[in-house]
Design an enzyme around this catalytic site. Structure first.
Site, PDB file in Angstrom:
ATOM      1  CB  THR A  53      -0.942  -0.019   1.234  1.00 25.89           C
ATOM      2  OG1 THR A  53      -1.788  -1.157   1.106  1.00 25.89           O
ATOM      3  CG2 THR A  53      -1.794   1.214   1.335  1.00 25.89           C
TER       4      THR A  53
ATOM      5  CB  SER B  85       2.827  -7.834   1.251  1.00 23.77           C
ATOM      6  OG  SER B  85       1.737  -7.840   2.113  1.00 23.77           O
TER       7      SER B  85
ATOM      8  CB  THR C 113       0.871  -3.880   6.402  1.00 18.22           C
ATOM      9  OG1 THR C 113      -0.428  -3.847   5.800  1.00 18.22           O
ATOM     10  CG2 THR C 113       1.477  -2.493   6.411  1.00 18.22           C
ATOM     11  CG  ASP C 114      -2.195  -7.785   3.650  1.00 16.08           C
ATOM     12  OD1 ASP C 114      -2.556  -7.025   4.573  1.00 16.08           O
ATOM     13  OD2 ASP C 114      -2.830  -7.910   2.588  1.00 16.08           O
TER      14      ASP C 114
HETATM   15  N1  ASP Z   1      -2.763  -5.555   1.039  1.00 14.92           N
HETATM   16  C1  ASP Z   1      -1.668  -4.629   1.241  1.00 14.92           C
HETATM   17  C2  ASP Z   1      -0.355  -5.372   1.088  1.00 14.92           C
HETATM   18  O1  ASP Z   1       0.055  -6.051   2.001  1.00 14.92           O
HETATM   19  C3  ASP Z   1      -1.764  -4.043   2.605  1.00 14.92           C
HETATM   20  C4  ASP Z   1      -0.700  -3.037   2.912  1.00 14.92           C
HETATM   21  O2  ASP Z   1       0.305  -2.897   2.278  1.00 14.92           O
HETATM   22  O3  ASP Z   1      -0.907  -2.356   3.924  1.00 14.92           O
HETATM   23  O4  ASP Z   1       0.263  -5.256   0.044  1.00 14.92           O
END
Ligand code: ASP
Length: 323
Positions: free
Chosen positions: A12, A55, A88-89
């Site tokens: 993100t 991610s 973050t995932d």
């Molecule tokens: N779905 C996103 C990812 O992990 C969430 C994020 O980056 O916060 O790529």
């Protein structure tokens, strides 16, 4: 000013929101590329755009590529620290993989964002600056890989994403953050005592993770164990117990020399062989199940994967997991 290498992998923090539809996705131009003037107030930055992936698309093979890329860049001796931006995932898995893989005293910091670059209250640039500040601090050396988000500094081993959307998502439920940032300074409050590294050259092993639930029967378990497994991590109940229906399959795996590692689906405390009933921890321990102290399922899986790839003997596996 310190020299920091900034490695982008996607997530993100590298995405923008479509104002009309609300959907969030990658763009042709990395949104942080136009922020160089601000970021370079904190350190001399080189950017490497290694991946541009959400991610959930990151795999252990890509984590190894990232680790090898960092190793190569550190060998140039140009950098005082490394910052990695990541979705973050699966950020906690990549961070822990790097923690177990990299052999460096230099600060390595992973960060991300919960809100995309053009959303109101976007946390991307702020977290990136925080990560650069932590990577530039001498106090961050010899702390393993750190996760920096929302003014907090966490260890890779214990940081976990706790909220689907809150910017304060990363927590270390067991021990709390090891440090924090204020406007002026980077503070550490705990000493990180567990620096361990395992050298691997490839990722080839099959190590699934399965979570037990009340009434689980053999069906799902048998489907997983019918594939050619190199190891298995089970998220059991409480202190380390599973339903009796899957005990035979666990015992069979161990007889076939497939290591079975047990963690708890409770996110605090450590697993221990306490209960002496079918599926209870004491009986699982006697059957040869390894108890991974204090790690989550996803972290124990990364660790088992790296240990198996580094040809760790069964005895050493036990010593390492049960230490
Ligand atoms: N779905 C996103 C990812 O992990 C969430 C994020 O980056 O916060 O790529």
């Amino acid at each position: 000013m310190k020299n920091i290498l900034l490695i982008h992998t996607g997530g993100t923090i590298a995405m923008t929101e479509n104002i009309d539809t609300g959907s969030v996705s990658t763009t042709k131009k990395h949104p942080l590329a136009s922020e160089d003037a601000i970021i370079s107030q904190f350190a001399k930055i080189d950017d490497d755009y290694l991946f541009d992936l959400p991610s959930p698309h990151i795999t252990p093979i890509l984590m190894l590529q990232l680790g090898q890329h960092i190793e190569k860049r550190l060998k140039t001796n140009r950098y005082d620290g490394i910052v990695i931006t990541h979705g973050t995932d699966t950020l906690e898995e990549t961070a822990y993989f790097l923690d177990l893989y990299l052999q460096t005293k230099k600060p390595v910091v992973v960060t991300g964002a919960m809100r995309s670059s053009n959303e109101v209250g976007s946390d991307g640039l702020y977290n990136l600056i925080s990560a650069v500040r932590v990577a530039s601090a001498i106090e961050s050396e010899e702390k393993g890989v750190l996760v920096v988000m929302n003014d907090e500094i966490h260890t890779a081993a214990y940081a976990t994403k706790t909220s689907t959307s809150n910017i304060a998502t990363f927590k270390s439920p067991q021990f709390g953050p090891i440090g924090m940032l204020t406007k002026q300074k980077v503070y550490f409050y705990h000493k990180w005592i567990s620096l361990e590294t395992y050298q691997v050259e490839s990722i080839t092993k099959n190590v699934p993770l399965i979570k037990v639930y009340a009434g689980i029967d053999q069906t799902l378990f048998n489907a997983i164990t019918a594939t050619s497994l190199d190891g298995l991590v089970i998220e059991g109940f409480g202190q380390g117990n599973v339903p009796p229906a899957i005990v035979d399959s666990i015992e069979q795996l161990i007889k076939n020399n497939v290591p079975v590692v047990l963690v708890s689906r409770s996110f605090k405390g450590v697993v221990q062989p306490t209960y002496d009933y079918p599926g209870g921890g004491k009986q699982l321990k006697n059957a040869g199940v390894l108890f991974a102290k204090g790690l989550s399922g996803q972290k124990a899986r990364i660790k088992l994967l790296l240990l198996l790839e580094s040809n760790c003997s069964p005895d050493r596996l036990e010593t390492i997991f049960e230490a």
